[in-house]
Scaffold this motif. Structure first.
Motif, PDB file in Angstrom:
ATOM      1  N   PRO A  22       0.792  -1.235   0.000  1.00 17.35           N
ATOM      2  CA  PRO A  22       0.000   0.000   0.000  1.00 17.35           C
ATOM      3  C   PRO A  22       0.818   1.274   0.000  1.00 17.35           C
ATOM      4  CG  PRO A  22      -0.108  -1.110   2.142  1.00 17.35           C
ATOM      5  CD  PRO A  22       0.544  -2.058   1.207  1.00 17.35           C
ATOM      6  N   ARG A  23       2.062   1.227   0.462  1.00 20.63           N
ATOM      7  CA  ARG A  23       2.880   2.438   0.518  1.00 20.63           C
ATOM      8  C   ARG A  23       3.723   2.641  -0.732  1.00 20.63           C
ATOM      9  NH1 ARG A  23       5.209   2.449   6.770  1.00 20.63           N
ATOM     10  NH2 ARG A  23       3.141   2.444   7.805  1.00 20.63           N
ATOM     11  N   ALA A  24       3.748   1.665  -1.594  1.00 25.99           N
ATOM     12  CA  ALA A  24       4.592   1.766  -2.799  1.00 25.99           C
ATOM     13  C   ALA A  24       3.963   2.718  -3.808  1.00 25.99           C
ATOM     14  CB  ALA A  24       4.775   0.385  -3.415  1.00 25.99           C
ATOM     15  N   GLU A  25       4.815   3.409  -4.533  1.00 25.45           N
ATOM     16  CA  GLU A  25       4.342   4.300  -5.596  1.00 25.45           C
ATOM     17  C   GLU A  25       4.034   3.467  -6.834  1.00 25.45           C
ATOM     18  OE1 GLU A  25       5.657   8.353  -8.015  1.00 25.45           O
ATOM     19  OE2 GLU A  25       7.003   7.452  -6.540  1.00 25.45           O
ATOM     20  N   LEU A  26       2.874   3.715  -7.410  1.00 27.66           N
ATOM     21  CA  LEU A  26       2.399   2.898  -8.527  1.00 27.66           C
ATOM     22  C   LEU A  26       2.005   3.790  -9.698  1.00 27.66           C
ATOM     23  CD1 LEU A  26       1.412   0.048  -9.534  1.00 27.66           C
ATOM     24  CD2 LEU A  26      -0.816   0.646  -8.561  1.00 27.66           C
ATOM     25  N   ARG A  27       2.385   3.376 -10.897  1.00 28.47           N
ATOM     26  CA  ARG A  27       1.976   4.083 -12.114  1.00 28.47           C
ATOM     27  C   ARG A  27       1.431   3.054 -13.110  1.00 28.47           C
ATOM     28  NH1 ARG A  27       2.217   7.698  -9.348  1.00 28.47           N
ATOM     29  NH2 ARG A  27       3.415   9.640  -9.458  1.00 28.47           N
ATOM     30  N   LEU A  28       0.289   3.367 -13.680  1.00 30.66           N
ATOM     31  CA  LEU A  28      -0.306   2.530 -14.720  1.00 30.66           C
ATOM     32  C   LEU A  28      -0.381   3.342 -16.006  1.00 30.66           C
ATOM     33  CD1 LEU A  28      -3.317   0.129 -14.415  1.00 30.66           C
ATOM     34  CD2 LEU A  28      -3.164   1.706 -16.335  1.00 30.66           C
ATOM     35  N   PHE A  29       0.254   2.847 -17.050  1.00 31.92           N
ATOM     36  CA  PHE A  29       0.315   3.547 -18.329  1.00 31.92           C
ATOM     37  C   PHE A  29      -0.653   2.900 -19.327  1.00 31.92           C
ATOM     38  CE2 PHE A  29       4.394   4.082 -16.253  1.00 31.92           C
ATOM     39  CZ  PHE A  29       4.654   5.437 -16.424  1.00 31.92           C
ATOM     40  N   GLU A  30      -1.519   3.700 -19.889  1.00 35.22           N
ATOM     41  CA  GLU A  30      -2.474   3.236 -20.898  1.00 35.22           C
ATOM     42  C   GLU A  30      -2.382   4.148 -22.119  1.00 35.22           C
ATOM     43  OE1 GLU A  30      -4.984   1.930 -23.448  1.00 35.22           O
ATOM     44  OE2 GLU A  30      -4.535   0.735 -21.662  1.00 35.22           O
ATOM     45  N   ALA A  31      -2.108   3.542 -23.278  1.00 29.96           N
ATOM     46  CA  ALA A  31      -1.939   4.332 -24.497  1.00 29.96           C
ATOM     47  C   ALA A  31      -3.248   4.940 -24.982  1.00 29.96           C
ATOM     48  CB  ALA A  31      -1.315   3.468 -25.588  1.00 29.96           C
ATOM     49  N   GLY A  32      -4.367   4.301 -24.695  1.00 30.42           N
ATOM     50  CA  GLY A  32      -5.660   4.801 -25.144  1.00 30.42           C
ATOM     51  C   GLY A  32      -6.212   5.882 -24.237  1.00 30.42           C
ATOM     52  N   ASP A  33      -7.440   6.308 -24.574  1.00 29.16           N
ATOM     53  CA  ASP A  33      -8.048   7.404 -23.819  1.00 29.16           C
ATOM     54  C   ASP A  33      -8.999   6.923 -22.725  1.00 29.16           C
ATOM     55  OD1 ASP A  33     -10.089   6.446 -25.360  1.00 29.16           O
ATOM     56  OD2 ASP A  33     -10.510   8.320 -26.405  1.00 29.16           O
ATOM     57  N   ARG A  34      -9.045   5.601 -22.497  1.00 23.74           N
ATOM     58  CA  ARG A  34      -9.878   5.058 -21.424  1.00 23.74           C
ATOM     59  C   ARG A  34      -9.274   3.743 -20.957  1.00 23.74           C
ATOM     60  NH1 ARG A  34     -12.556   0.726 -22.851  1.00 23.74           N
ATOM     61  NH2 ARG A  34     -12.706   0.239 -25.067  1.00 23.74           N
ATOM     62  N   LEU A  35      -9.741   3.286 -19.797  1.00 25.84           N
ATOM     63  CA  LEU A  35      -9.319   2.006 -19.259  1.00 25.84           C
ATOM     64  C   LEU A  35     -10.297   0.903 -19.665  1.00 25.84           C
ATOM     65  CD1 LEU A  35      -8.456   3.178 -15.615  1.00 25.84           C
ATOM     66  CD2 LEU A  35      -6.817   2.653 -17.437  1.00 25.84           C
TER      67      LEU A  35
END
Length: 466
Positions: A22-35
């Motif tokens: 829970p304390r880790a920094e997380l990034r999610l990369f999505e090339a499109g304009d929605r998930l």
């Protein structure tokens, strides 16, 4: 930690990582304009119009358990229990798939003998199934063959062409002559090994009752459509964790246990302790080929097919057919331009008002790749014509929508499991690198959820080690 890809696998991985670290920094990369990828629900008035998957299987528990974890258990919607069957086209006519025929396993002898889907010769060949001996090689734990080879060998060519092929194409948009049996339906291979016959495996299991309706009863959707699952997962992530419209162009090592990601937004490369590739195998191959040429080459061997979904909304009185099934599949030998049509408002009556009929027409796949490249007007016209012929759809639809899913369905060709095992072995050599998605060990939503969760658990375990 970085996750590349915002489909259901990437979201499941992100959700599990947030729980574990829970304390880790997380990034999610999505090339499109929605998930969500192919999980995409359009809301039109009182109707829910699914542009991709419309449900998921609860026999495999991972998606169901995730819904419960997210507080969506009371939002689950079962299929219409009164009409749990499918139709198949023969000579332009819509006929019921025989009771108890599930993909390749005939479970109701009398229904198979009565069905007009098969000729007398086809039925006689089907009856001979217990007499067909398995090849000696089938006892090898690593044995594999195509779905078409197995189905033709055991059930006969006509049963394969008239029933197995269209049902399989409706799931995988695949060429069953190349589709791996071991990777897609290992239970049939095991039935042959253990009992020497699919008929005998049914009798040994005490299954004298038709099971096709029970199978359709194992699918559920959500009250707000499949996008509700995507939205619930996204809501668990912290602000700023998701970067939409951000394509990762390069992944490289920046140290023994560090990863560097470069994107197209001209920002400096970011450094992460680990990365989960929740993309297609082909996209992962592109990003990893300079790091590990052999891994990239193996990933690139997994091919993908494209499909188009045309959604048409009619007034109920515009349809002559009773629509007494969840949909219709079309055998390739019928030489029609579509793969299948799903009667969404029959399958899930709550998805549309009672006076509306929502039908989804599927085209493309491995056998008709050209269809995906037609323009919207052509796809809609083609779909309307097919529905006019097949179910008597008359007049202009109230609304139409076209979705194209390019290179979105992995093709598990013969030898797929060995290839995936080789890929997983190569991945183990790279600390902090993990793969998730439909390209490896299952295309269904539950398998994709589990794939993302497993990748997250393995990464969290690695990061916890000194």
């Amino acid at each position: 930690m970085a996750i590349i890809g915002g489909g259901i696998s990437g979201l499941a991985a992100a959700h599990r990582l947030r729980r574990l670290l829970p304390r880790a920094e997380l990034r999610l990369f999505e090339a499109g304009d929605r998930l969500g990828g192919p999980l995409h629900t359009l809301r039109s008035g009182d109707s829910l119009l699914e542009q991709g998957a419309d449900s998921f299987l609860i026999k495999t528990p991972w998606a169901l358990e995730l819904c419960r974890e997210l507080g969506l258990a009371d939002q689950l919607v079962p299929t219409n229990e009164q009409l749990r069957r499918a139709l198949v086209v023969r000579d332009g006519k819509l006929l019921p798939v025989p009771d108890g025929f599930v993909l390749m396993r005939p479970q109701n002898l009398s229904a198979m003998l009565r069905t007009p889907v098969l000729s007398v010769a086809g039925k006689l060949r089907l009856l001979a199934e217990p007499l067909i001996r398995a090849p000696a090689a089938a006892n090898d734990p690593d044995y594999d063959e195509s779905v078409a080879s197995f189905a033709t060998r055991r059930l006969g060519r006509e049963t394969y062409e008239r029933l197995v092929q269209p049902l399989i194409a409706g799931i995988f948009v695949a060429d069953a002559k190349r589709l791996s049996l071991a990777a897609t339906f290992p239970e049939f291979l095991e039935a042959e090994r253990e009992f020497g016959s699919l008929w005998r495996s049914v009798r040994a299991g005490g299954s004298a009752k038709p099971q096709v309706a029970a199978r359709y009863g194992q699918f559920v959707s959500l009250r707000g459509g499949m996008s509700a699952l995507v939205e619930a997962l996204a809501a668990t992530l912290p602000g700023g964790a998701v970067r939409l419209g951000t394509r990762v162009d390069r992944v490289s090592r920046s140290g023994p246990k560090k990863w560097s990601l470069e994107t197209r937004d001209d920002s400096p490369p970011d450094v992460y302790d680990g990365v989960v590739f929740a993309t297609s195998a082909s996209q992962a191959a592109r990003l990893l080929e300079t790091l590990d040429a052999e891994l990239g080459e193996r990933l690139a061997r997994i091919e993908y097919a494209s499909s188009a979904v045309v959604t048409l909304v009619y007034r109920r009185e515009q349809i002559a057919h009773p629509l007494d099934a969840f949909g219709v599949v079309i055998p390739a030998i019928e030489n029609r331009p579509i793969i299948a049509a799903s009667f969404l408002s029959v399958k899930f009556p709550s998805s549309a008002p009672r006076d509306r009929t929502v039908i989804r027409v599927f085209g493309g796949g491995v056998l008709r790749p050209d269809v995906v490249f037609r323009d919207d007007e052509n796809l809609i016209s083609m779909s309307r014509l097919e529905l006019a012929v097949l179910i008597g759809a008359r007049g202009e639809p109230l609304e139409t929508h076209v979705a194209r899913w390019r290179n979105s369905m992995p093709q598990y060709e013969v030898g797929h499991l060995k290839l995936v095992t080789d890929i997983e072995g190569r991945v183990c050599a790279h600390h902090g690198l993990h793969l998730a998605g439909s390209g490896y060990r299952g295309v269904g939503i539950p398998q994709c959820v589990r794939s993302g969760q497993t990748a997250a658990e393995r990464l969290a375990e690695q990061l916890a080690l000194p």
